[in-house]
Design a protein around this motif. Structure first.
Motif, PDB file in Angstrom:
ATOM      1  N   ILE A 257       0.830  -1.199   0.000  1.00  0.00           N
ATOM      2  CA  ILE A 257       0.000   0.000   0.000  1.00  0.00           C
ATOM      3  C   ILE A 257       0.867   1.252   0.000  1.00  0.00           C
ATOM      4  CG2 ILE A 257      -1.719   1.331   1.284  1.00  0.00           C
ATOM      5  CD1 ILE A 257      -2.841  -1.319   2.283  1.00  0.00           C
ATOM      6  N   GLY A 258       0.604   2.105  -0.992  1.00  0.00           N
ATOM      7  CA  GLY A 258       1.275   3.403  -1.059  1.00  0.00           C
ATOM      8  C   GLY A 258       0.325   4.486  -0.583  1.00  0.00           C
ATOM      9  N   LEU A 259       0.871   5.643  -0.255  1.00  0.00           N
ATOM     10  CA  LEU A 259       0.070   6.764   0.243  1.00  0.00           C
ATOM     11  C   LEU A 259       0.351   8.013  -0.574  1.00  0.00           C
ATOM     12  CD1 LEU A 259       0.825   6.231   4.036  1.00  0.00           C
ATOM     13  CD2 LEU A 259      -1.185   5.438   2.816  1.00  0.00           C
ATOM     14  N   VAL A 260      -0.680   8.835  -0.768  1.00  0.00           N
ATOM     15  CA  VAL A 260      -0.477  10.097  -1.486  1.00  0.00           C
ATOM     16  C   VAL A 260      -1.346  11.186  -0.865  1.00  0.00           C
ATOM     17  CG1 VAL A 260      -2.230   9.654  -3.265  1.00  0.00           C
ATOM     18  CG2 VAL A 260      -0.324  11.166  -3.775  1.00  0.00           C
ATOM     19  N   ASP A 261      -0.737  12.334  -0.636  1.00  0.00           N
ATOM     20  CA  ASP A 261      -1.454  13.506  -0.129  1.00  0.00           C
ATOM     21  C   ASP A 261      -1.885  14.335  -1.337  1.00  0.00           C
ATOM     22  OD1 ASP A 261      -2.257  15.939   0.931  1.00  0.00           O
ATOM     23  OD2 ASP A 261      -0.787  15.898   2.547  1.00  0.00           O
ATOM     24  N   MET A 262      -3.143  14.160  -1.773  1.00  0.00           N
ATOM     25  CA  MET A 262      -3.631  14.816  -2.994  1.00  0.00           C
ATOM     26  C   MET A 262      -3.646  16.336  -2.862  1.00  0.00           C
ATOM     27  SD  MET A 262      -4.217  12.597  -5.390  1.00  0.00           S
ATOM     28  CE  MET A 262      -5.499  13.074  -6.545  1.00  0.00           C
ATOM     29  N   ALA A 263      -3.984  16.837  -1.672  1.00  0.00           N
ATOM     30  CA  ALA A 263      -4.008  18.295  -1.461  1.00  0.00           C
ATOM     31  C   ALA A 263      -2.609  18.877  -1.662  1.00  0.00           C
ATOM     32  CB  ALA A 263      -4.516  18.614  -0.060  1.00  0.00           C
ATOM     33  N   LYS A 264      -1.601  18.178  -1.156  1.00  0.00           N
ATOM     34  CA  LYS A 264      -0.209  18.627  -1.299  1.00  0.00           C
ATOM     35  C   LYS A 264       0.237  18.577  -2.758  1.00  0.00           C
ATOM     36  CE  LYS A 264       4.374  17.848   0.689  1.00  0.00           C
ATOM     37  NZ  LYS A 264       5.180  16.965   1.566  1.00  0.00           N
ATOM     38  N   VAL A 265      -0.207  17.545  -3.482  1.00  0.00           N
ATOM     39  CA  VAL A 265       0.121  17.431  -4.905  1.00  0.00           C
ATOM     40  C   VAL A 265      -0.437  18.629  -5.663  1.00  0.00           C
ATOM     41  CG1 VAL A 265      -0.240  16.106  -7.025  1.00  0.00           C
ATOM     42  CG2 VAL A 265       0.290  14.904  -4.906  1.00  0.00           C
ATOM     43  N   PHE A 266      -1.703  18.950  -5.437  1.00  0.00           N
ATOM     44  CA  PHE A 266      -2.331  20.087  -6.115  1.00  0.00           C
ATOM     45  C   PHE A 266      -1.619  21.392  -5.771  1.00  0.00           C
ATOM     46  CE2 PHE A 266      -5.566  17.368  -7.611  1.00  0.00           C
ATOM     47  CZ  PHE A 266      -6.411  18.063  -8.455  1.00  0.00           C
ATOM     48  N   GLU A 267      -1.308  21.583  -4.501  1.00  0.00           N
ATOM     49  CA  GLU A 267      -0.662  22.817  -4.048  1.00  0.00           C
ATOM     50  C   GLU A 267       0.715  23.020  -4.677  1.00  0.00           C
ATOM     51  OE1 GLU A 267      -0.550  22.561   0.214  1.00  0.00           O
ATOM     52  OE2 GLU A 267      -2.739  22.587   0.373  1.00  0.00           O
ATOM     53  N   ASN A 268       1.398  21.929  -4.973  1.00  0.00           N
ATOM     54  CA  ASN A 268       2.775  22.020  -5.473  1.00  0.00           C
ATOM     55  C   ASN A 268       2.930  21.708  -6.957  1.00  0.00           C
ATOM     56  OD1 ASN A 268       4.634  22.433  -2.949  1.00  0.00           O
ATOM     57  ND2 ASN A 268       3.053  20.991  -2.327  1.00  0.00           N
ATOM     58  N   TYR A 269       1.816  21.437  -7.641  1.00  0.00           N
ATOM     59  CA  TYR A 269       1.883  21.153  -9.068  1.00  0.00           C
ATOM     60  C   TYR A 269       1.829  22.484  -9.818  1.00  0.00           C
ATOM     61  CZ  TYR A 269       0.795  18.937 -13.586  1.00  0.00           C
ATOM     62  OH  TYR A 269       0.807  18.528 -14.904  1.00  0.00           O
ATOM     63  N   GLN A 270       2.882  22.756 -10.600  1.00  0.00           N
ATOM     64  CA  GLN A 270       3.010  24.051 -11.265  1.00  0.00           C
ATOM     65  C   GLN A 270       1.881  24.326 -12.252  1.00  0.00           C
ATOM     66  OE1 GLN A 270       5.386  26.220 -10.181  1.00  0.00           O
ATOM     67  NE2 GLN A 270       4.241  27.699 -11.396  1.00  0.00           N
ATOM     68  N   ARG A 271       1.406  23.287 -12.925  1.00  0.00           N
ATOM     69  CA  ARG A 271       0.306  23.486 -13.879  1.00  0.00           C
ATOM     70  C   ARG A 271      -0.935  24.021 -13.166  1.00  0.00           C
ATOM     71  NH1 ARG A 271      -3.416  18.925 -16.959  1.00  0.00           N
ATOM     72  NH2 ARG A 271      -4.915  20.425 -17.761  1.00  0.00           N
ATOM     73  N   PHE A 272      -1.240  23.454 -11.994  1.00  0.00           N
ATOM     74  CA  PHE A 272      -2.395  23.898 -11.222  1.00  0.00           C
ATOM     75  C   PHE A 272      -2.229  25.356 -10.811  1.00  0.00           C
ATOM     76  CE2 PHE A 272      -4.527  24.340  -7.022  1.00  0.00           C
ATOM     77  CZ  PHE A 272      -5.827  24.197  -7.451  1.00  0.00           C
ATOM     78  N   LYS A 273      -1.019  25.712 -10.358  1.00  0.00           N
ATOM     79  CA  LYS A 273      -0.742  27.100  -9.958  1.00  0.00           C
ATOM     80  C   LYS A 273      -0.918  28.049 -11.139  1.00  0.00           C
ATOM     81  CE  LYS A 273       2.731  25.980  -6.427  1.00  0.00           C
ATOM     82  NZ  LYS A 273       4.150  26.135  -6.076  1.00  0.00           N
ATOM     83  N   ASP A 274      -0.341  27.665 -12.287  1.00  0.00           N
ATOM     84  CA  ASP A 274      -0.399  28.519 -13.484  1.00  0.00           C
ATOM     85  C   ASP A 274      -1.834  28.723 -13.966  1.00  0.00           C
ATOM     86  OD1 ASP A 274       2.328  28.709 -13.399  1.00  0.00           O
ATOM     87  OD2 ASP A 274       2.704  27.310 -15.051  1.00  0.00           O
ATOM     88  N   GLU A 275      -2.583  27.631 -14.034  1.00  0.00           N
ATOM     89  CA  GLU A 275      -3.959  27.726 -14.543  1.00  0.00           C
ATOM     90  C   GLU A 275      -4.869  28.485 -13.586  1.00  0.00           C
ATOM     91  OE1 GLU A 275      -5.683  24.181 -16.143  1.00  0.00           O
ATOM     92  OE2 GLU A 275      -3.913  23.691 -17.331  1.00  0.00           O
ATOM     93  N   ARG A 276      -4.612  28.319 -12.295  1.00  0.00           N
ATOM     94  CA  ARG A 276      -5.405  29.053 -11.307  1.00  0.00           C
ATOM     95  C   ARG A 276      -5.106  30.558 -11.387  1.00  0.00           C
ATOM     96  NH1 ARG A 276      -4.960  27.173  -5.160  1.00  0.00           N
ATOM     97  NH2 ARG A 276      -2.831  27.835  -5.561  1.00  0.00           N
TER      98      ARG A 276
END
Length: 200
Positions: A33-52
């Motif tokens: 089992i792997g784990l991922v913090d989706m909120a952290k991914v969105f906050e640090n993904y440059q595409r999301f920042k740019d488009e927002r």
């Protein structure tokens, strides 16, 4: 006494459930089992920042249009207020009609802009979510995880806000090894892949 009995029953059920889960994992030793913090991914993904940011800039431009219309309404209202014509005159009626039409126009524009931006924002979130989940799947395959669970990577011990503390305490993952958290690796690969596209 009744309360104690109920608590005992709940504890027994929980213990049985936990034991059943442990047994299932013990039988299937290949489960990772792997784990991922989706909120952290969105906050640090440059595409999301740019488009927002692009959406925010576009919204500011549209707000300028609304402000210009509001100024026109204000001026038309002042003109109507200081009109030398009587309220029963055709000139006064024409000015009044202009104010009413401008008010209707600004409300219509505001509603249109709000609908448009809600639609664009939801599309942006959906597209990026799909891309992120695909990347999580690729990372899981690469590192040999058979399942990836969403979790919040905040340290409960360092949390002072009571509301956030309760939220963090209620999350599914209580213990994990650092190597099971693939959040940072997902962010790095997403940003590496996005930069050349953004550059072009």
């Amino acid at each position: 006494m009744i309360r104690f009995t109920r608590l005992a029953v709940i504890a027994a059920i929980f213990a049985g459930f936990t034991f059943a889960q442990t047994e299932a994992f013990a039988q299937n030793k290949s489960t990772r089992i792997g784990l991922v913090d989706m909120a952290k991914v969105f906050e640090n993904y440059q595409r999301f920042k740019d488009e927002r940011e692009a959406l925010k800039d576009e919204l500011k431009k549209r707000e300028t249009e609304i402000k210009a219309l509001a100024e026109q309404i204000k001026a038309a209202g002042e003109e109507l207020k200081n009109s030398p014509y009587g309220k029963d005159s055709p000139q006064y009626a024409a000015q009044e009609k202009k104010v009413i039409e401008l008010n209707g126009l600004i409300k219509s524009k505001q509603a249109t802009i709000q609908r448009e931006f809600l639609r664009r924002e939801s599309t942006m979130y959906k597209d990026i979510y799909v891309e992120v989940t695909q990347m999580v799947g690729a990372a899981a395959e690469h590192y040999g995880y058979t399942m990836v669970i969403r979790f919040k990577a905040e340290d409960v011990a360092a949390q002072d806000d009571p509301q956030k503390l309760i939220q963090n305490m209620s999350q599914l993952v209580i213990y994990h090894q650092e190597t099971d958290d693939i959040t940072q690796r997902v962010i790095e690969v997403l940003n590496k892949r996005y930069r050349p596209v953004a550059g072009r």
